[in-house]
Enzyme design. Structure first.
Site, PDB file in Angstrom:
ATOM      1  CG  MET A  91      -1.872  -1.243   1.228  1.00  0.00           C
ATOM      2  SD  MET A  91      -2.777  -1.540  -0.315  1.00  0.00           S
ATOM      3  CE  MET A  91      -4.206  -0.519  -0.037  1.00  0.00           C
ATOM      4  CG  ASN A 108      -1.032  -3.567  -7.952  1.00  0.00           C
ATOM      5  OD1 ASN A 108      -0.845  -4.035  -6.827  1.00  0.00           O
ATOM      6  ND2 ASN A 108      -1.960  -2.645  -8.177  1.00  0.00           N
ATOM      7  CG  HIS A 110      -6.854  -2.075  -8.018  1.00  0.00           C
ATOM      8  ND1 HIS A 110      -6.391  -1.226  -7.030  1.00  0.00           N
ATOM      9  CD2 HIS A 110      -8.067  -1.603  -8.383  1.00  0.00           C
ATOM     10  CE1 HIS A 110      -7.285  -0.270  -6.820  1.00  0.00           C
ATOM     11  NE2 HIS A 110      -8.311  -0.477  -7.639  1.00  0.00           N
ATOM     12  CB  SER A 137      -7.801  -5.633 -12.491  1.00  0.00           C
ATOM     13  OG  SER A 137      -9.147  -5.311 -12.725  1.00  0.00           O
ATOM     14  CG  ASP A 146      -4.461   1.456  -8.662  1.00  0.00           C
ATOM     15  OD1 ASP A 146      -3.569   0.624  -8.393  1.00  0.00           O
ATOM     16  OD2 ASP A 146      -5.106   2.069  -7.788  1.00  0.00           O
TER      17      ASP A 146
END
Ligand code: GAR
Length: 213
Positions: A91, A108, A110, A137, A146
């Site tokens: 985070m 990553n 998400h 995702s 993101d």
């Protein structure tokens, strides 16, 4: 050589656990070279230590700038020569320095169907909007938060009586299926990011990525 993962966490590490379980069961042919956390109290660290995996703790509050922290992470991680750097509930916003250093190797997960709901509180925002579908995702990380090219998504139906809690539990179950699958593609050297997008087996993936049914 076995594909080496560096897994970055800030919290409980249920995705880390799912990746460890997939390796143990032979579904994922990779090894976790190191687990790095920016928080000494991250639950995932004890999961890793318990399994005999190397851990590194770098407290971001001890560094003067985001770049100094990220440079320290690069130095720590490069020692383990990771093939893929896996963000699993990490985070912290990453600087361009870090993102460029691991370009094409940094992935990553998400908890939304991107491009919907970048950032935080994704489950509450999906419920608030009355969405009929939600999910998670996995994407390559670029300098846009993101916003990197999508690799895969696991959609699910939002139920009439869903709460943030119930929805986040079901999304996490989907995350635990999806991450090992995508990492196995990396381990088999089937998945890459090149100048014109994400390729699986040399072929471009659709814009939303592979859809898990
Ligand atoms: C996961 O649900 C992941 O999608 C989310 O944090 C959770 C970590 O859970 N990541 C983000 O929100 C990143 N922006 P875990 O520690 O139990 O794996």
């Amino acid at each position: 050589m076995t594909h080496r993962l560096a897994v970055l966490i800030s919290g409980s590490g249920t995705n880390l656990q799912a990746i460890m379980a997939a390796i143990d069961s032979g579904r994922l042919n990779a090894e976790i070279a190191v687990v790095l956390s920016n928080r000494a109290d991250a639950g995932g660290l004890s999961r890793a230590r318990h399994a005999g995996i190397a851990t590194e703790v770098l407290d971001h509050r001890q560094y003067d700038s985001r770049e100094a922290f990220d440079q320290a992470m690069i130095t720590a991680l490069d020692h383990y020569q990771p093939g893929t750097v896996v963000l699993a509930g990490f985070m912290r916003i990453l600087s361009p320095l870090f993102v460029r250093h691991y370009a094409g190797q940094l992935i990553n997960i998400h908890p939304s169907l991107l491009p919907k709901y970048r950032g935080l509180h994704t489950h509450a925002r999906a419920l608030e909007a009355g969405d009929s579908q939600h999910g998670c995702s996995i994407h390559f990380v670029t300098e846009e938060l993101d916003g990197g090219p999508l690799i895969a998504q696991a959609p699910l139906d939002v139920l009439a009586n869903d709460t943030v809690d119930s929805l986040s539990k079901r999304v996490q179950q989907r995350e635990h299926l999806l991450y090992p699958l995508v990492l196995q593609w990396r381990a088999e050297q089937r998945l890459e990011l090149d100048h014109d997008g994400v390729k699986l087996d040399g072929k471009p993936l659709p814009e939303q990525g592979y859809q898990l049914v």
